[in-house]
Design a protein around this motif. Structure first.
Motif, PDB file in Angstrom:
ATOM      1  N   THR A 147      44.910  29.785  89.312  1.00  0.00           N
ATOM      2  CA  THR A 147      45.359  28.656  88.404  1.00  0.00           C
ATOM      3  C   THR A 147      44.150  28.147  87.569  1.00  0.00           C
ATOM      4  O   THR A 147      43.073  28.455  87.853  1.00  0.00           O
ATOM      5  N   ILE A 148      44.683  27.268  86.707  1.00  0.00           N
ATOM      6  CA  ILE A 148      43.721  26.596  85.759  1.00  0.00           C
ATOM      7  C   ILE A 148      43.994  25.024  86.188  1.00  0.00           C
ATOM      8  O   ILE A 148      44.756  24.526  86.334  1.00  0.00           O
ATOM      9  N   THR A 149      42.890  24.536  86.196  1.00  0.00           N
ATOM     10  CA  THR A 149      42.582  23.142  86.554  1.00  0.00           C
ATOM     11  C   THR A 149      42.662  22.238  85.472  1.00  0.00           C
ATOM     12  O   THR A 149      41.931  22.352  84.481  1.00  0.00           O
ATOM     13  N   ILE A 150      43.839  21.184  85.507  1.00  0.00           N
ATOM     14  CA  ILE A 150      43.800  20.150  84.511  1.00  0.00           C
ATOM     15  C   ILE A 150      43.201  18.886  85.015  1.00  0.00           C
ATOM     16  O   ILE A 150      43.693  18.393  86.104  1.00  0.00           O
ATOM     17  N   TYR A 151      42.138  18.490  84.313  1.00  0.00           N
ATOM     18  CA  TYR A 151      42.000  16.901  84.525  1.00  0.00           C
ATOM     19  C   TYR A 151      42.588  15.782  83.957  1.00  0.00           C
ATOM     20  O   TYR A 151      42.637  15.661  82.652  1.00  0.00           O
ATOM     21  N   ASP A 152      42.766  14.673  84.614  1.00  0.00           N
ATOM     22  CA  ASP A 152      43.197  13.581  84.354  1.00  0.00           C
ATOM     23  C   ASP A 152      41.972  12.698  83.546  1.00  0.00           C
ATOM     24  O   ASP A 152      41.205  12.363  84.509  1.00  0.00           O
ATOM     25  N   PRO A 153      41.971  12.461  82.413  1.00  0.00           N
ATOM     26  CA  PRO A 153      40.943  11.636  81.554  1.00  0.00           C
ATOM     27  C   PRO A 153      40.508  10.408  82.188  1.00  0.00           C
ATOM     28  O   PRO A 153      39.467   9.898  82.015  1.00  0.00           O
ATOM     29  N   VAL A 154      41.486   9.667  82.835  1.00  0.00           N
ATOM     30  CA  VAL A 154      41.266   8.256  83.316  1.00  0.00           C
ATOM     31  C   VAL A 154      41.076   8.278  84.699  1.00  0.00           C
ATOM     32  O   VAL A 154      40.054   7.768  85.338  1.00  0.00           O
ATOM     33  N   THR A 155      42.024   9.075  85.471  1.00  0.00           N
ATOM     34  CA  THR A 155      41.797   8.815  86.995  1.00  0.00           C
ATOM     35  C   THR A 155      41.077   9.914  87.592  1.00  0.00           C
ATOM     36  O   THR A 155      40.182  10.005  88.561  1.00  0.00           O
ATOM     37  N   GLY A 156      40.602  11.054  86.794  1.00  0.00           N
ATOM     38  CA  GLY A 156      39.811  12.327  87.226  1.00  0.00           C
ATOM     39  C   GLY A 156      40.891  13.054  88.218  1.00  0.00           C
ATOM     40  O   GLY A 156      40.173  14.013  88.750  1.00  0.00           O
ATOM     41  N   ASP A 157      41.756  12.762  88.409  1.00  0.00           N
ATOM     42  CA  ASP A 157      42.776  13.593  89.504  1.00  0.00           C
ATOM     43  C   ASP A 157      42.959  15.119  88.797  1.00  0.00           C
ATOM     44  O   ASP A 157      43.054  15.121  87.471  1.00  0.00           O
ATOM     45  N   THR A 158      43.204  15.902  89.421  1.00  0.00           N
ATOM     46  CA  THR A 158      43.457  17.283  88.949  1.00  0.00           C
ATOM     47  C   THR A 158      44.813  17.683  89.364  1.00  0.00           C
ATOM     48  O   THR A 158      45.332  17.561  90.325  1.00  0.00           O
ATOM     49  N   THR A 159      45.315  18.852  88.225  1.00  0.00           N
ATOM     50  CA  THR A 159      46.630  19.238  88.651  1.00  0.00           C
ATOM     51  C   THR A 159      46.588  20.507  88.207  1.00  0.00           C
ATOM     52  O   THR A 159      45.802  21.054  87.107  1.00  0.00           O
ATOM     53  N   PRO A 160      47.122  21.764  88.922  1.00  0.00           N
ATOM     54  CA  PRO A 160      47.117  23.068  88.388  1.00  0.00           C
ATOM     55  C   PRO A 160      48.005  23.488  87.263  1.00  0.00           C
ATOM     56  O   PRO A 160      49.122  22.949  87.480  1.00  0.00           O
ATOM     57  N   ALA A 161      47.358  24.329  86.621  1.00  0.00           N
ATOM     58  CA  ALA A 161      48.326  25.013  85.582  1.00  0.00           C
ATOM     59  C   ALA A 161      48.493  26.549  86.013  1.00  0.00           C
ATOM     60  O   ALA A 161      47.410  27.272  86.288  1.00  0.00           O
ATOM     61  N   TYR A 162      49.769  27.061  86.212  1.00  0.00           N
ATOM     62  CA  TYR A 162      49.884  28.453  86.633  1.00  0.00           C
ATOM     63  C   TYR A 162      50.210  29.497  85.452  1.00  0.00           C
ATOM     64  O   TYR A 162      50.457  29.047  84.346  1.00  0.00           O
ATOM     65  N   LEU A 163      49.727  30.717  85.574  1.00  0.00           N
ATOM     66  CA  LEU A 163      49.585  31.735  84.814  1.00  0.00           C
ATOM     67  C   LEU A 163      50.941  32.878  85.017  1.00  0.00           C
ATOM     68  O   LEU A 163      51.080  33.592  85.841  1.00  0.00           O
ATOM     69  N   PHE A 164      51.725  32.964  84.007  1.00  0.00           N
ATOM     70  CA  PHE A 164      52.940  33.903  83.940  1.00  0.00           C
ATOM     71  C   PHE A 164      52.256  35.080  83.140  1.00  0.00           C
ATOM     72  O   PHE A 164      51.547  34.847  81.939  1.00  0.00           O
ATOM     73  N   VAL A 165      52.571  36.494  83.869  1.00  0.00           N
ATOM     74  CA  VAL A 165      52.225  37.542  83.232  1.00  0.00           C
ATOM     75  C   VAL A 165      53.326  38.456  83.036  1.00  0.00           C
ATOM     76  O   VAL A 165      54.020  38.931  83.950  1.00  0.00           O
ATOM     77  N   ALA A 166      53.360  39.058  81.582  1.00  0.00           N
ATOM     78  CA  ALA A 166      54.343  39.905  81.393  1.00  0.00           C
ATOM     79  C   ALA A 166      53.718  41.321  80.998  1.00  0.00           C
ATOM     80  O   ALA A 166      52.777  41.154  80.119  1.00  0.00           O
ATOM     81  N   VAL A 167      53.911  42.616  81.294  1.00  0.00           N
ATOM     82  CA  VAL A 167      53.360  43.709  80.830  1.00  0.00           C
ATOM     83  C   VAL A 167      54.323  44.847  80.610  1.00  0.00           C
ATOM     84  O   VAL A 167      55.360  45.005  81.282  1.00  0.00           O
ATOM     85  N   LEU A 168      54.171  45.731  79.331  1.00  0.00           N
ATOM     86  CA  LEU A 168      54.891  46.584  78.955  1.00  0.00           C
ATOM     87  C   LEU A 168      54.385  47.715  79.720  1.00  0.00           C
ATOM     88  O   LEU A 168      53.398  48.156  79.764  1.00  0.00           O
ATOM     89  N   SER A 169      55.297  48.546  80.664  1.00  0.00           N
ATOM     90  CA  SER A 169      54.705  49.557  81.418  1.00  0.00           C
ATOM     91  C   SER A 169      54.058  50.847  80.802  1.00  0.00           C
ATOM     92  O   SER A 169      53.136  51.566  81.381  1.00  0.00           O
ATOM     93  N   CYS A 170      54.620  51.333  79.603  1.00  0.00           N
ATOM     94  CA  CYS A 170      54.191  52.076  78.801  1.00  0.00           C
ATOM     95  C   CYS A 170      52.839  51.733  78.058  1.00  0.00           C
ATOM     96  O   CYS A 170      51.705  52.533  78.450  1.00  0.00           O
ATOM     97  N   SER A 171      52.516  51.123  77.092  1.00  0.00           N
ATOM     98  CA  SER A 171      51.137  50.826  76.434  1.00  0.00           C
ATOM     99  C   SER A 171      50.464  49.731  77.323  1.00  0.00           C
ATOM    100  O   SER A 171      49.245  49.568  76.826  1.00  0.00           O
ATOM    101  N   GLU A 271      35.333  25.820  81.736  1.00  0.00           N
ATOM    102  CA  GLU A 271      36.173  24.993  80.673  1.00  0.00           C
ATOM    103  C   GLU A 271      36.722  23.744  81.403  1.00  0.00           C
ATOM    104  O   GLU A 271      37.039  24.002  82.399  1.00  0.00           O
ATOM    105  N   HIS A 272      36.791  22.522  80.882  1.00  0.00           N
ATOM    106  CA  HIS A 272      37.437  21.421  81.471  1.00  0.00           C
ATOM    107  C   HIS A 272      38.283  21.126  80.407  1.00  0.00           C
ATOM    108  O   HIS A 272      38.279  20.615  79.344  1.00  0.00           O
ATOM    109  N   PHE A 273      39.787  21.179  81.025  1.00  0.00           N
ATOM    110  CA  PHE A 273      40.913  20.717  80.175  1.00  0.00           C
ATOM    111  C   PHE A 273      41.363  19.485  80.608  1.00  0.00           C
ATOM    112  O   PHE A 273      41.607  19.332  81.808  1.00  0.00           O
ATOM    113  N   PHE A 274      41.638  18.648  79.474  1.00  0.00           N
ATOM    114  CA  PHE A 274      42.154  17.168  79.958  1.00  0.00           C
ATOM    115  C   PHE A 274      43.680  17.142  79.574  1.00  0.00           C
ATOM    116  O   PHE A 274      44.086  15.931  79.590  1.00  0.00           O
ATOM    117  N   SER A 275      44.281  18.223  79.132  1.00  0.00           N
ATOM    118  CA  SER A 275      45.702  18.118  78.881  1.00  0.00           C
ATOM    119  C   SER A 275      46.280  19.344  79.095  1.00  0.00           C
ATOM    120  O   SER A 275      45.456  20.544  79.012  1.00  0.00           O
TER     121      SER A 275
END
Length: 518
Positions: A147-171, A271-275
């Motif tokens: 996952t990607i970690t998202i930081y709250d700029p005020v409290t410093g709490d972290t929340t995860p962001a999930y990665l969806f992946v789709a792939v075309l089987s041929c190319s 990288e540090h993401f705040f949103s």
């Protein structure tokens, strides 16, 4: 090609035909035929090193060269393109090739050699690609484990962001998107965005056995969530879930997830993401780098492979994108209302006690019973005090109740008669607000249904002749006793004297005074 040199060498060492056949992987008949022809032509071992198997074949079988020169060579690139079409097989293409060769007066390859030659061509060309996976045929989807970690700029709490992946089987062309969660709505939206990114739709959709994609997947049955299935129907694709614990069913998704984890998630590890918006934009940027990254073992990259080999075989997108909706079930209560969590909406009253399916979309809410739509409302996102009802969903009595107001009561009473109108007016004005008298007005209307309107008018006339404050109870009593049948003038006359002596007290007051009676 037959290894003629090795056959002649082993024969000179006195090996039998069976042993030679096992060594050179040819049949015993072929071995015997080569030995016989070589003996007739006085060709024996040892041979010069410059003499190749091709030279030996030309010496042993001189007629084969002319036959091969007259053979029709299949158009293998064309065969590969045709295989991408739905329902096209090598057997069908060989049949067409055979007919073409005969029509041209040339010798065709037999089906086995035709198939072998095509596969050899595929192995040495860029089309190694997809003997089993046709262009535009399948799209594999999965969630990345990291996952990607998202930081709250005020409290410093972290929340995860999930990665969806789709792939075309041929190319192996990839689409990836950061999501705040892995719920059904995010899962469906990612599919919509993937189809838009690819500019088309594949024939098959292969998800893993995640809960948002597969309700049940056994050897006997496969149950797909209704929302997911509805999305697939909208895009005219078919969902074929991978077997449980069978990652080989979607090898491209598995590989692309690892690839995306490395070149997207791992590349963003410092990288540090705040949103969430920042993280989503960074993932989109890394996705372009991933798809344009050169292949290690072949020329080009994923984007070029998609544009050159697969894009033209994708099914077109529908005119309108799918509108995500959430399905749920509910039992209709006595108020014949269902809810979307914000407001309540009516359904036909005769469904009370039944279980219905509810489809909640952004702008509409629909109700289905036994797969038939029985109600549809425009969804209101702001909470309302009163339920959102449709008149046709209500029982007749409830429809009447909602039609009650001051004007409708006056109109009804006016049609009955002047006295009824006066009584109705008193009911509506005797209290502070007209609504306080509505139940008496309704009661009077129900009496008109039980008795006829003419009797109501006479009963109102009777009650108004004796009081200026009529009541519903008094009117009911008059009707029950039939007093409305007696003319008002006659009922108001004093009772006639019958001439009979009263049976009351006959002695005068003096009889009860003290003392003697006079």
């Amino acid at each position: 090609m037959v290894d003629y040199r090795e056959i002649l060498r082993l024969k000179s060492l006195n090996y039998n035909n069976t042993d030679i056949a096992v060594s050179v992987h040819s049949s015993r008949n072929t071995i015997q035929e080569v030995v016989n022809i070589a003996g007739a032509l006085k060709i024996s071992w040892p041979l010069d090193d410059e003499v190749s198997n091709a030279d030996l074949e030309e010496m042993l079988y001189p007629d084969r060269k002319s036959k091969n020169e007259n053979r029709l060579i299949p158009d293998y690139p064309k065969i590969h393109r045709e295989l991408a079409q739905k329902g096209v097989t090598l057997t069908l293409l060989w049949t067409e090739y055979y007919a073409e060769a005969v029509a041209a007066g040339k010798s065709p390859y037999m089906s086995t050699q035709f198939n072998d030659n095509y596969r050899k061509w595929a192995r040495v060309s860029r089309a190694t690609m997809r003997i089993q996976r046709k262009p535009g045929d399948t799209m594999e989807v999965d969630w990345a484990g990291a996952t990607i970690t998202i930081y709250d700029p005020v409290t410093g709490d972290t929340t995860p962001a999930y990665l969806f992946v789709a792939v075309l089987s041929c190319s192996c062309y990839v689409y990836a998107e950061a999501c705040p969660n892995m719920k059904s709505e995010s899962f469906i939206n990612c599919h919509i965005h993937a189809y838009e990114y690819f500019g088309g739709v594949t024939r098959l959709l292969i998800p893993d056995n995640l809960r948002t994609g597969v309700t049940k997947n056994t050897r006997y049955e496969t149950i797909i969530p209704r929302t997911y299935k509805e999305m697939a129907q909208h895009y005219d694709t078919a969902i074929v879930p991978a077997r449980v614990k069978a990652p080989d069913d979607k090898p491209n998704a598995e590989g692309s997830v690892k690839f995306a984890t490395t070149w997207i998630l791992a590349a963003l590890r410092n990288e540090h993401f705040f949103s969430f918006e920042e993280a989503k934009a960074a993932v989109a940027e890394k996705l372009e780098d991933l798809n344009t990254r050169p292949f290690q073992k072949r020329v080009g990259n994923r984007r070029l492979a998609f544009e050159n080999e697969e894009k033209e075989f994708m099914q077109p997108l529908p005119n309108n994108p799918y509108e995500p909706a959430v399905w749920s079930t509910a039992k209709v209560q006595n108020d014949y209302l269902i809810t979307d969590g914000i407001n309540k909406y009516s359904v036909p009253f005769d469904l009370i006690g039944e279980e219905v399916d509810i489809r909640t979309a952004k702008d509409t809410i629909e109700v289905f019973f036994h797969s038939n739509r029985v109600a549809s409302h425009t969804r209101v996102m702001k909470a309302q005090r009163d339920p959102i009802r449709r008149k046709e969903h209500m029982p007749l009595a409830h429809q009447k109740y909602l039609s009650y107001d001051k004007d409708s009561f006056h109109s009804w009473a006016k049609d009955i008669g002047m006295n009824t109108e006066k009584v109705m007016e008193f009911f509506l004005t005797s209290e502070k607000e007209p609504e306080q008298g509505y139940k008496y007005c309704v009661g009077l209307m129900k009496l008109a249904e039980r008795y006829n309107p003419s009797r109501i008018e006479k009963a109102c006339e009777r009650i108004l002749s004796v009081t200026t404050q009529p009541s519903l109870r008094s009117i009911t009593t008059i009707l029950k006793n039939g007093q409305d049948q007696i003319p008002v003038e006659k009922a108001s006359e004093p009772a006639a004297s019958t001439g009979k002596r009263s049976k009351g007290i006959t002695r005068g007051a003096a009889a009860f005074r003290g003392g003697d009676a006079e």
